[in-house]
Motif scaffolding. Sequence first.
Motif, PDB file in Angstrom:
ATOM      1  N   LYS B 115       2.664  -5.804   6.412  1.00  0.00           N
ATOM      2  CA  LYS B 115       1.247  -5.828   6.040  1.00  0.00           C
ATOM      3  C   LYS B 115       0.564  -4.487   6.299  1.00  0.00           C
ATOM      4  O   LYS B 115      -0.332  -4.083   5.562  1.00  0.00           O
ATOM      5  CB  LYS B 115       0.527  -6.937   6.824  1.00  0.00           C
ATOM      6  N   THR B 116       1.002  -3.806   7.363  1.00  0.00           N
ATOM      7  CA  THR B 116       0.392  -2.496   7.667  1.00  0.00           C
ATOM      8  C   THR B 116       0.631  -1.534   6.515  1.00  0.00           C
ATOM      9  O   THR B 116      -0.279  -0.817   6.080  1.00  0.00           O
ATOM     10  CB  THR B 116       1.028  -1.908   8.954  1.00  0.00           C
ATOM     11  N   LEU B 117       1.869  -1.525   6.024  1.00  0.00           N
ATOM     12  CA  LEU B 117       2.205  -0.625   4.914  1.00  0.00           C
ATOM     13  C   LEU B 117       1.411  -0.999   3.669  1.00  0.00           C
ATOM     14  O   LEU B 117       0.823  -0.123   3.008  1.00  0.00           O
ATOM     15  CB  LEU B 117       3.714  -0.690   4.638  1.00  0.00           C
ATOM     16  N   GLU B 118       1.371  -2.288   3.352  1.00  0.00           N
ATOM     17  CA  GLU B 118       0.650  -2.725   2.147  1.00  0.00           C
ATOM     18  C   GLU B 118      -0.844  -2.384   2.250  1.00  0.00           C
ATOM     19  O   GLU B 118      -1.469  -1.969   1.276  1.00  0.00           O
ATOM     20  CB  GLU B 118       0.848  -4.227   1.914  1.00  0.00           C
ATOM     21  N   ARG B 119      -1.397  -2.537   3.460  1.00  0.00           N
ATOM     22  CA  ARG B 119      -2.820  -2.219   3.652  1.00  0.00           C
ATOM     23  C   ARG B 119      -3.063  -0.724   3.456  1.00  0.00           C
ATOM     24  O   ARG B 119      -3.998  -0.320   2.782  1.00  0.00           O
ATOM     25  CB  ARG B 119      -3.253  -2.648   5.072  1.00  0.00           C
ATOM     26  N   ARG B 120      -2.150   0.111   4.000  1.00  0.00           N
ATOM     27  CA  ARG B 120      -2.320   1.561   3.839  1.00  0.00           C
ATOM     28  C   ARG B 120      -2.158   1.966   2.376  1.00  0.00           C
ATOM     29  O   ARG B 120      -2.854   2.855   1.876  1.00  0.00           O
ATOM     30  CB  ARG B 120      -1.298   2.321   4.707  1.00  0.00           C
ATOM     31  N   ILE B 121      -1.238   1.306   1.679  1.00  0.00           N
ATOM     32  CA  ILE B 121      -1.057   1.613   0.249  1.00  0.00           C
ATOM     33  C   ILE B 121      -2.348   1.279  -0.497  1.00  0.00           C
ATOM     34  O   ILE B 121      -2.828   2.092  -1.295  1.00  0.00           O
ATOM     35  CB  ILE B 121       0.157   0.835  -0.317  1.00  0.00           C
ATOM     36  N   ASP B 122      -2.903   0.104  -0.227  1.00  0.00           N
ATOM     37  CA  ASP B 122      -4.166  -0.286  -0.878  1.00  0.00           C
ATOM     38  C   ASP B 122      -5.256   0.748  -0.597  1.00  0.00           C
ATOM     39  O   ASP B 122      -5.976   1.174  -1.493  1.00  0.00           O
ATOM     40  CB  ASP B 122      -4.633  -1.659  -0.360  1.00  0.00           C
ATOM     41  N   GLU B 123      -5.354   1.152   0.673  1.00  0.00           N
ATOM     42  CA  GLU B 123      -6.419   2.079   1.071  1.00  0.00           C
ATOM     43  C   GLU B 123      -6.267   3.448   0.412  1.00  0.00           C
ATOM     44  O   GLU B 123      -7.231   4.006  -0.122  1.00  0.00           O
ATOM     45  CB  GLU B 123      -6.433   2.248   2.598  1.00  0.00           C
ATOM     46  N   THR B 124      -5.045   3.970   0.446  1.00  0.00           N
ATOM     47  CA  THR B 124      -4.864   5.331  -0.097  1.00  0.00           C
ATOM     48  C   THR B 124      -5.002   5.329  -1.620  1.00  0.00           C
ATOM     49  O   THR B 124      -5.555   6.278  -2.190  1.00  0.00           O
ATOM     50  CB  THR B 124      -3.491   5.922   0.295  1.00  0.00           C
ATOM     51  N   LEU B 125      -4.533   4.265  -2.265  1.00  0.00           N
ATOM     52  CA  LEU B 125      -4.707   4.195  -3.724  1.00  0.00           C
ATOM     53  C   LEU B 125      -6.199   4.142  -4.072  1.00  0.00           C
ATOM     54  O   LEU B 125      -6.638   4.746  -5.050  1.00  0.00           O
ATOM     55  CB  LEU B 125      -3.971   2.980  -4.298  1.00  0.00           C
TER      56      LEU B 125
END
Lengths: 277, 315
Positions: B115-125
């Motif tokens: 979830k941490t990775l998915e959240r960071r991907i969402d944020e950076t995108l």
Amino acid sequence: MGSALGGVLSIAVYTWREGMRKKTLIGFLILSILVIFGSQFITAFLTTSSDAGSQSELDVKLIKDICVTTISIFGMLITIFVSASVVPTEVDNKVIYTVLSKPVRRFQYLLGKFLGVQFIIIINLVLMGGLFFFALYLKERVLPTLLLYSILLTYFQFLIVSAFTFAVSCTANSAVLPTIGGLFIYITGNLTEYLKDVYDRSGQTQQALDTWIGYAAYGLYNVLPNLQYFDLKDQILYLASNDAPRDTIFSQLIIYGLLYGLAGYLMSYWIFRRKEL
Amino acid sequence: MSAVIETNNLSKVYEGAARGQDVHALKDLNLAVQEREIFGYLGPNGSGKTTTIKMLLSLIFPTSGSIRIMGSQDIDSPEIKRKIGYLPEGAYYPDFLKGEEILRFYGSLYGLSGKTLERRIDETLEIVGMTRARKRLLRGYSKGMRQRIGLAQALLSDPQLLILDEPTTGLDPVARKEMRDLLVKLRAQGKSLLISSHELLEVELISDRVGILYEGVVQTMGTINELLTDRDMSVDVTGITEQNVKSLGDRGISAEDIVDSRARLRVPPSMSLYDALEVLKAERVTVTSVAPRRETLEELFVRVVGAARAKKEGK
């Protein structure tokens, strides 16, 4: 530790996914599959015998010969091509900069690339070997277990060639030099028995040069991998497909292959650890 | 403020094929990039910018001197690398992956997962404005979109230090403006940025300090205000003729941007504004505006590099 391993696996999977899309590799794979598939029909044109049983035996032997040779040649070409190109390609397109700027040590990067190469080699070998296995089974209606042993040993042969080609690729900026290096390793690895012959015959002229050549040949014989150990072609041709392999100690050969593979990887790390990118 | 990047007499020599052919790519660089600042690292091609960046990232190694990043000399350690985001110039990103897959790959290298990775991907995108294109294959991306994905991979670990090599290359004017705004926003969030670029206007607009490098030596370094001094006056006039232009030129007032009878004149620092207005009055041209004119970063760059080149050539 977990994240380090995760990074290695990510690099390996990425290498595998990218490698499997290389046109040259796909070309080799398609050609080999065509030859293996075509061997079923070639026998109808090439072998003639009045005796039906003997005809069938000849057919099978010819199919085995064509397929084993095809797997050996195309598998080796794929092995050398992939091992020679993965690192130089990433230096060339700068992907390596983005990867090594992350918390990834150079040995982890190399390990990931090396494992990715092994995935590619294994998958190609499984595809080619699987087709051969299936073709042979259809022809003989017995499970060709001997072929499975052969494929296993072929992989360890490829592992050795791959590891040293990979090491050479870490010194180079293009895939040309490591490809030549890989071919050299493959050829010399299949000729090491001759080095033993040179040693056995040395000293007969009582000249110093002759003796030194003998020692050099003996040294190389002991250092270079002997790829002939992994060759079960004769057994495949002359034994029944479901026979057990003879005179072959698998555990020792697997350890032998793994040790040379490890030596190749360590050599690549030693070269790459201070390489300027 | 403390320095996030600090180099001490950093030098790099590439060995030549023969004796005496060594290339001194960088000579005794003493650089300090402070917290919460945008540092513009400038120089012509081959001046040593990329060499510096590669040494900061341990892609190549110094011949002499030292580097400290966030106080640590172990700049190759995963702990330090986790705090750095890097966007290389002209990097390739594999065509067969989707935008979010690329970020998943780079995120895993940071040790991010789940979830941490998915959240960071969402944020950076979201930050780089690529949320809508996240599921598209990279082969369908424009050059600007690839650059944004490149920036997204640099931002994935929420790094303290961003090293960006030509971040606005390939972007259209609107995207450049967005990128500029984004970089300023990142500084406001407390990040430090080292930007190597040939887009001098962009650098001038957002940098706190700049350094100009030529042949491996820093020629000048300082804040934008220190380096770009007010040099002359800009005077807009109407009713100007060719005769006026010639006559003004003889008295040191040059005309530029002449359109019909309108022109922008440059009054040299040696002439007072009062004297200049007297001259213009005598020439019977109408003054519509007067403004002090500051040297641009481009002019400074050309002047500094030109002087260094002339010195080298012994002129």
